[in-house]
Scaffold this motif. Structure first.
Motif, PDB file in Angstrom:
ATOM      1  N   ALA A   1      17.735   1.990 -11.807  1.00  0.00           N
ATOM      2  CA  ALA A   1      16.348   1.722 -11.396  1.00  0.00           C
ATOM      3  C   ALA A   1      15.451   2.900 -11.771  1.00  0.00           C
ATOM      4  CB  ALA A   1      16.297   1.463  -9.894  1.00  0.00           C
ATOM      5  N   VAL A   2      15.988   4.110 -11.626  1.00  0.00           N
ATOM      6  CA  VAL A   2      15.343   5.314 -12.138  1.00  0.00           C
ATOM      7  C   VAL A   2      16.282   5.907 -13.175  1.00  0.00           C
ATOM      8  CG1 VAL A   2      14.408   7.591 -11.584  1.00  0.00           C
ATOM      9  CG2 VAL A   2      14.247   5.738  -9.900  1.00  0.00           C
ATOM     10  N   SER A   3      15.786   6.192 -14.334  1.00  0.00           N
ATOM     11  CA  SER A   3      16.660   6.695 -15.390  1.00  0.00           C
ATOM     12  C   SER A   3      17.180   8.092 -15.063  1.00  0.00           C
ATOM     13  CB  SER A   3      15.926   6.732 -16.733  1.00  0.00           C
ATOM     14  OG  SER A   3      14.933   7.754 -16.723  1.00  0.00           O
ATOM     15  N   VAL A   4      18.357   8.412 -15.589  1.00  0.00           N
ATOM     16  CA  VAL A   4      18.912   9.753 -15.438  1.00  0.00           C
ATOM     17  C   VAL A   4      17.940  10.785 -16.005  1.00  0.00           C
ATOM     18  CG1 VAL A   4      20.757  11.296 -16.215  1.00  0.00           C
ATOM     19  CG2 VAL A   4      21.320   8.983 -15.415  1.00  0.00           C
TER      20      VAL A   4
ATOM     21  N   ASN B   1      21.749  23.707 -18.474  1.00  0.00           N
ATOM     22  CA  ASN B   1      20.909  23.588 -17.277  1.00  0.00           C
ATOM     23  C   ASN B   1      21.569  22.784 -16.157  1.00  0.00           C
ATOM     24  OD1 ASN B   1      18.462  25.038 -17.987  1.00  0.00           O
ATOM     25  ND2 ASN B   1      18.197  23.471 -19.561  1.00  0.00           N
ATOM     26  N   ILE B   2      22.805  22.353 -16.354  1.00  0.00           N
ATOM     27  CA  ILE B   2      23.500  21.563 -15.332  1.00  0.00           C
ATOM     28  C   ILE B   2      24.616  22.425 -14.751  1.00  0.00           C
ATOM     29  CG2 ILE B   2      24.742  19.431 -14.832  1.00  0.00           C
ATOM     30  CD1 ILE B   2      23.415  18.232 -17.346  1.00  0.00           C
ATOM     31  N   ALA B   3      24.437  22.840 -13.513  1.00  0.00           N
ATOM     32  CA  ALA B   3      25.352  23.819 -12.919  1.00  0.00           C
ATOM     33  C   ALA B   3      26.712  23.234 -12.576  1.00  0.00           C
ATOM     34  CB  ALA B   3      24.721  24.426 -11.666  1.00  0.00           C
TER      35      ALA B   3
ATOM     36  N   ILE C   1      24.436  17.559 -10.779  1.00  0.00           N
ATOM     37  CA  ILE C   1      24.655  16.127 -10.572  1.00  0.00           C
ATOM     38  C   ILE C   1      25.860  15.917  -9.658  1.00  0.00           C
ATOM     39  CG2 ILE C   1      23.579  15.382 -12.732  1.00  0.00           C
ATOM     40  CD1 ILE C   1      26.267  15.497 -14.107  1.00  0.00           C
ATOM     41  N   SER C   2      25.979  14.705  -9.151  1.00  0.00           N
ATOM     42  CA  SER C   2      27.103  14.366  -8.283  1.00  0.00           C
ATOM     43  C   SER C   2      27.453  12.904  -8.494  1.00  0.00           C
ATOM     44  CB  SER C   2      26.720  14.618  -6.816  1.00  0.00           C
ATOM     45  OG  SER C   2      27.790  14.325  -5.950  1.00  0.00           O
ATOM     46  N   ASN C   3      28.734  12.608  -8.495  1.00  0.00           N
ATOM     47  CA  ASN C   3      29.219  11.232  -8.671  1.00  0.00           C
ATOM     48  C   ASN C   3      28.809  10.636 -10.015  1.00  0.00           C
ATOM     49  OD1 ASN C   3      30.455  10.821  -5.950  1.00  0.00           O
ATOM     50  ND2 ASN C   3      28.341  11.134  -5.272  1.00  0.00           N
ATOM     51  N   PHE C   4      28.761  11.477 -11.048  1.00  0.00           N
ATOM     52  CA  PHE C   4      28.391  11.010 -12.386  1.00  0.00           C
ATOM     53  C   PHE C   4      29.638  10.773 -13.224  1.00  0.00           C
ATOM     54  CE2 PHE C   4      23.752  11.851 -13.662  1.00  0.00           C
ATOM     55  CZ  PHE C   4      23.280  11.575 -12.401  1.00  0.00           C
ATOM     56  N   PRO C   5      29.850   9.553 -13.716  1.00  0.00           N
ATOM     57  CA  PRO C   5      30.913   9.304 -14.687  1.00  0.00           C
ATOM     58  C   PRO C   5      30.494   9.836 -16.061  1.00  0.00           C
ATOM     59  CG  PRO C   5      29.661   7.304 -14.348  1.00  0.00           C
ATOM     60  CD  PRO C   5      29.078   8.329 -13.409  1.00  0.00           C
ATOM     61  N   ILE C   6      31.373   9.699 -17.042  1.00  0.00           N
ATOM     62  CA  ILE C   6      31.137  10.307 -18.347  1.00  0.00           C
ATOM     63  C   ILE C   6      29.845   9.806 -19.002  1.00  0.00           C
ATOM     64  CG2 ILE C   6      32.022  10.503 -20.710  1.00  0.00           C
ATOM     65  CD1 ILE C   6      34.869  10.521 -19.457  1.00  0.00           C
TER      66      ILE C   6
ATOM     67  N   VAL D   1      16.334  26.457  -2.380  1.00  0.00           N
ATOM     68  CA  VAL D   1      17.781  26.286  -2.278  1.00  0.00           C
ATOM     69  C   VAL D   1      18.398  26.832  -3.562  1.00  0.00           C
ATOM     70  CG1 VAL D   1      17.933  24.385  -0.622  1.00  0.00           C
ATOM     71  CG2 VAL D   1      17.512  23.874  -3.035  1.00  0.00           C
ATOM     72  N   ASP D   2      19.657  27.135  -3.485  1.00  0.00           N
ATOM     73  CA  ASP D   2      20.348  27.699  -4.649  1.00  0.00           C
ATOM     74  C   ASP D   2      20.780  26.620  -5.636  1.00  0.00           C
ATOM     75  OD1 ASP D   2      20.815  30.729  -3.851  1.00  0.00           O
ATOM     76  OD2 ASP D   2      21.041  29.484  -2.068  1.00  0.00           O
ATOM     77  N   LEU D   3      20.990  25.418  -5.120  1.00  0.00           N
ATOM     78  CA  LEU D   3      21.452  24.328  -5.971  1.00  0.00           C
ATOM     79  C   LEU D   3      20.952  23.003  -5.415  1.00  0.00           C
ATOM     80  CD1 LEU D   3      23.310  23.225  -8.270  1.00  0.00           C
ATOM     81  CD2 LEU D   3      25.199  23.298  -6.635  1.00  0.00           C
ATOM     82  N   THR D   4      20.383  22.187  -6.298  1.00  0.00           N
ATOM     83  CA  THR D   4      19.961  20.836  -5.930  1.00  0.00           C
ATOM     84  C   THR D   4      20.642  19.837  -6.861  1.00  0.00           C
ATOM     85  OG1 THR D   4      17.794  21.680  -5.239  1.00  0.00           O
ATOM     86  CG2 THR D   4      17.997  19.308  -5.548  1.00  0.00           C
ATOM     87  N   LEU D   5      21.266  18.843  -6.266  1.00  0.00           N
ATOM     88  CA  LEU D   5      22.003  17.839  -7.037  1.00  0.00           C
ATOM     89  C   LEU D   5      21.377  16.459  -6.880  1.00  0.00           C
ATOM     90  CD1 LEU D   5      25.658  18.729  -5.904  1.00  0.00           C
ATOM     91  CD2 LEU D   5      24.402  19.679  -7.844  1.00  0.00           C
ATOM     92  N   ILE D   6      21.504  15.646  -7.906  1.00  0.00           N
ATOM     93  CA  ILE D   6      21.306  14.205  -7.742  1.00  0.00           C
ATOM     94  C   ILE D   6      22.557  13.706  -7.023  1.00  0.00           C
ATOM     95  CG2 ILE D   6      21.171  11.989  -8.915  1.00  0.00           C
ATOM     96  CD1 ILE D   6      19.663  13.368 -11.152  1.00  0.00           C
ATOM     97  N   HIS D   7      22.386  13.154  -5.822  1.00  0.00           N
ATOM     98  CA  HIS D   7      23.549  12.819  -4.995  1.00  0.00           C
ATOM     99  C   HIS D   7      24.375  11.680  -5.600  1.00  0.00           C
ATOM    100  CE1 HIS D   7      25.001  12.770  -0.536  1.00  0.00           C
ATOM    101  NE2 HIS D   7      25.998  12.676  -1.390  1.00  0.00           N
TER     102      HIS D   7
END
Length: 267
Positions: free
Chosen positions: A104-107, A147-149, A128-133, A91-97
């Motif tokens: 429970a799992v660290s960033v 490295n974060i598109a 990433i997706s739905n990430f606050p500051i 895939v061209d882009l994979t995000l943490i949803h």
């Protein structure tokens, strides 16, 4: 790294409905398709793409890793399953949803697993997706902002998410807007309708053009050919400063997506 400014979203579309939407969009000239593991439509999206017979190199496909698959031992196997469903080698882009609830799992663990997936050639870019500051900071610390598109977030005229956007801009981190039309509520707004009339455009075109002029990528979805074509025409609409200021004034921090037990602490 570049993220296409305009693409097709597939949230809440499944089976024959999503197949029709994707195939129609591709016929119309769309080349970017956004899906996710939790949408349960990756296989249908893959079928639609394959049947459209468009060269893979012309396409930009995004998927998102669900919270159950964010750990180092599960992320890559789950992504490989997504690739099988999508009928593609990468895939061209994979995000943490969504960030892992309760950490429970660290960033860091998830981002390093995403980097490993990229290094293995399973995905061209990660994000990433739905990430606050606070969690954006953790992601940047883990793998570097270069490295974060993108950070894909809810963003529309009634929730302009300025704190997150301003931080992202300071870091040089791109923003993708989802729910850009606010579940259709933005299309009923008097200000937006007046701007649409002024430009002889549709309200949807105005909202999408507004977001793209601010530098965000947009991924509106539709099941109707005329709406898919109309939305795509937003790329040709240019709003003036007065239009942009009028829409900026509509912000009322009205969040539409905040699932209990899943949403992080929003800014």
């Amino acid at each position: 790294m570049t993220i296409p400014a305009f693409g097709l979203g597939t949230f809440r579309l499944q089976d024959d409905v999503v197949i029709h939407s994707v195939k129609t969009a591709l016929e119309l000239g769309y080349r970017t398709v956004d899906t996710a593991q939790i949408y349960e439509n990756e296989a249908a999206v893959g079928q639609a793409i394959e049947e459209s017979r468009i060269d893979r190199n012309e396409l930009f496909i995004t998927t998102k890793i669900w919270i159950e698959n964010l750990s180092a031992d599960k992320l890559i196997p789950s992504l490989k399953q997504s690739l099988t469903k999508l009928r593609t080698e990468y895939v061209d882009l994979t995000l943490i949803h969504w960030p892992s609830p309760g950490s429970a799992v660290s960033v860091k663990e998830s981002m390093l697993a995403l980097m490993a997936a990229k290094e293995a050639g399973l995905t061209r870019q990660i994000g990433i997706s739905n990430f606050p500051i606070a969690l954006m900071k953790e992601a940047i610390e883990a793998v570097g902002v270069e490295n974060i598109a993108t950070n894909q977030i809810e963003l529309h005229p009634f929730l302009q998410n300025r704190q997150v956007v301003d931080f992202a801009k300071q870091q040089g981190l791109h923003i993708t807007s989802y729910m850009t039309l606010a579940y259709g509520e933005a299309l009923k707004d008097d200000v937006i309708n007046a701007i649409a009339e002024k430009h002889q455009a549709t309200p949807a075109q105005v909202v999408l053009a507004w977001a793209m002029k601010l530098g965000y990528a947009v991924i509106p979805s539709s099941t109707k050919r005329e709406n898919l074509a109309s939305n795509m025409a937003a790329t040709d609409l240019t709003l003036d400063q007065e239009d942009m200021a009028s829409i900026a004034a509509l912000d009322r921090q009205q969040r539409l997506v905040s699932p209990e037990g899943l949403a992080p602490d929003w800014d």
